[in-house]
Motif scaffolding. Structure first.
Motif, PDB file in Angstrom:
ATOM      1  N   LEU A   1     -14.975  43.452  14.735  1.00 43.56           N
ATOM      2  CA  LEU A   1     -13.795  44.305  14.868  1.00 43.56           C
ATOM      3  C   LEU A   1     -13.512  45.005  13.542  1.00 43.56           C
ATOM      4  O   LEU A   1     -13.279  44.365  12.524  1.00 43.56           O
ATOM      5  N   CYS A   2     -13.550  46.316  13.587  1.00 43.54           N
ATOM      6  CA  CYS A   2     -13.253  47.121  12.393  1.00 43.54           C
ATOM      7  C   CYS A   2     -12.756  48.484  12.853  1.00 43.54           C
ATOM      8  O   CYS A   2     -13.425  49.489  12.680  1.00 43.54           O
ATOM      9  N   ALA A   3     -11.596  48.483  13.462  1.00 44.03           N
ATOM     10  CA  ALA A   3     -11.022  49.717  14.005  1.00 44.03           C
ATOM     11  C   ALA A   3     -10.351  50.536  12.900  1.00 44.03           C
ATOM     12  O   ALA A   3     -10.334  50.152  11.738  1.00 44.03           O
ATOM     13  N   TYR A   4      -9.753  51.624  13.287  1.00 40.06           N
ATOM     14  CA  TYR A   4      -9.170  52.572  12.339  1.00 40.06           C
ATOM     15  C   TYR A   4      -7.760  52.202  11.892  1.00 40.06           C
ATOM     16  O   TYR A   4      -7.215  52.848  11.009  1.00 40.06           O
TER      17      TYR A   4
ATOM     18  N   HIS B   1      -4.512  48.776  11.752  1.00 37.03           N
ATOM     19  CA  HIS B   1      -4.140  47.385  11.994  1.00 37.03           C
ATOM     20  C   HIS B   1      -3.766  47.188  13.466  1.00 37.03           C
ATOM     21  O   HIS B   1      -4.145  46.195  14.080  1.00 37.03           O
ATOM     22  N   ALA B   2      -3.037  48.132  14.025  1.00 36.19           N
ATOM     23  CA  ALA B   2      -2.603  48.025  15.424  1.00 36.19           C
ATOM     24  C   ALA B   2      -3.808  48.028  16.366  1.00 36.19           C
ATOM     25  O   ALA B   2      -3.844  47.252  17.332  1.00 36.19           O
ATOM     26  N   ALA B   3      -4.784  48.873  16.089  1.00 30.05           N
ATOM     27  CA  ALA B   3      -5.982  48.924  16.928  1.00 30.05           C
ATOM     28  C   ALA B   3      -6.783  47.633  16.802  1.00 30.05           C
ATOM     29  O   ALA B   3      -7.282  47.100  17.802  1.00 30.05           O
ATOM     30  N   ASP B   4      -6.910  47.099  15.591  1.00 29.33           N
ATOM     31  CA  ASP B   4      -7.592  45.818  15.397  1.00 29.33           C
ATOM     32  C   ASP B   4      -6.876  44.695  16.132  1.00 29.33           C
ATOM     33  O   ASP B   4      -7.503  43.837  16.745  1.00 29.33           O
TER      34      ASP B   4
ATOM     35  N   ALA C   1      -4.932  44.938  18.827  1.00 25.95           N
ATOM     36  CA  ALA C   1      -5.139  45.124  20.269  1.00 25.95           C
ATOM     37  C   ALA C   1      -6.549  44.703  20.670  1.00 25.95           C
ATOM     38  O   ALA C   1      -6.739  44.033  21.697  1.00 25.95           O
ATOM     39  N   ALA C   2      -7.536  45.071  19.864  1.00 26.56           N
ATOM     40  CA  ALA C   2      -8.920  44.702  20.161  1.00 26.56           C
ATOM     41  C   ALA C   2      -9.098  43.189  20.087  1.00 26.56           C
ATOM     42  O   ALA C   2      -9.727  42.586  20.959  1.00 26.56           O
ATOM     43  N   LEU C   3      -8.523  42.559  19.062  1.00 25.92           N
ATOM     44  CA  LEU C   3      -8.642  41.109  18.933  1.00 25.92           C
ATOM     45  C   LEU C   3      -7.951  40.399  20.097  1.00 25.92           C
ATOM     46  O   LEU C   3      -8.455  39.409  20.628  1.00 25.92           O
ATOM     47  N   GLN C   4      -6.831  40.902  20.512  1.00 20.18           N
ATOM     48  CA  GLN C   4      -6.128  40.312  21.652  1.00 20.18           C
ATOM     49  C   GLN C   4      -7.018  40.360  22.897  1.00 20.18           C
ATOM     50  O   GLN C   4      -7.111  39.376  23.639  1.00 20.18           O
ATOM     51  N   ALA C   5      -7.680  41.473  23.117  1.00 23.16           N
ATOM     52  CA  ALA C   5      -8.588  41.590  24.263  1.00 23.16           C
ATOM     53  C   ALA C   5      -9.756  40.623  24.134  1.00 23.16           C
ATOM     54  O   ALA C   5     -10.149  39.971  25.105  1.00 23.16           O
ATOM     55  N   VAL C   6     -10.303  40.502  22.938  1.00 23.12           N
ATOM     56  CA  VAL C   6     -11.438  39.597  22.709  1.00 23.12           C
ATOM     57  C   VAL C   6     -11.015  38.150  22.947  1.00 23.12           C
ATOM     58  O   VAL C   6     -11.745  37.370  23.566  1.00 23.12           O
ATOM     59  N   LEU C   7      -9.821  37.782  22.473  1.00 29.07           N
ATOM     60  CA  LEU C   7      -9.349  36.403  22.643  1.00 29.07           C
ATOM     61  C   LEU C   7      -9.158  36.038  24.114  1.00 29.07           C
ATOM     62  O   LEU C   7      -9.197  34.855  24.468  1.00 29.07           O
ATOM     63  N   ASP C   8      -8.975  37.027  24.956  1.00 28.78           N
ATOM     64  CA  ASP C   8      -8.817  36.779  26.394  1.00 28.78           C
ATOM     65  C   ASP C   8     -10.152  36.683  27.121  1.00 28.78           C
ATOM     66  O   ASP C   8     -10.189  36.471  28.323  1.00 28.78           O
TER      67      ASP C   8
END
Length: 159
Positions: free
Chosen positions: A39-42, A44-47, A49-56
């Protein structure tokens, strides 16, 4: 980003999926449970959101690029949303093996070394051995490469 920039940047990828929203987009994708996420989005908010999706999802590896402050902030937000310390502790932060690299290429090598180590650990429980060997090999290779460049550039004396 413009489609032509993205297509050029990911031309070697086995698969590329464009999502408009990281959380819902990643959740909607059918990704195998053995996936590796970096995860290395543009932002903090995008990271987050992406981490939340990954954790699910189920996954073999997840790592996030970012400073300790950024990671602490994102983890705090996710704890408030109900994610546990056990879930968050599976995420590799800071991402990559500590090989002393600073350039993007060196950091990429450190990330891939950590992913390979994680893969080996899950297959053979070789974590300690691999970390020791990978670190020694990569540091030795970096020193050899540096010495080679010094010699090729006509510098006979090493400071």
């Amino acid at each position: 980003r413009a489609p032509e920039i993205i297509s050029e940047a990911v031309s070697l990828a086995d698969r590329f999926e464009r999502v408009s929203d990281f959380r819902s987009g990643l959740c909607a994708l059918d990704i195998e449970p053995e996936a590796y996420y970096v995860l290395c989005a543009y932002s903090h908010a995008a990271d987050c959101a992406a981490l939340q999706a990954v954790l699910d999802k189920s996954w073999a590896y997840a790592g996030m690029v970012g400073s300790r402050t950024k990671i602490d902030s994102i983890f705090s937000q996710l704890r408030q949303k109900g994610y546990t310390n056990a879930q968050l502790s599976r995420v590799h932060t800071p991402i990559g093996l500590d090989l002393g690299g600073e350039t993007p290429a060196e950091i990429a090598v450190a990330i891939m070394a950590q992913i390979i180590a994680n893969s080996m650990e899950s297959k053979n429980n070789f974590k300690a051995y691999f970390f020791r060997r990978a670190s020694c090999f990569l540091r030795g290779f970096a020193l050899y490469y540096w010495l080679f460049l010094k010699k090729m550039n006509g510098w006979d004396r090493i400071p």
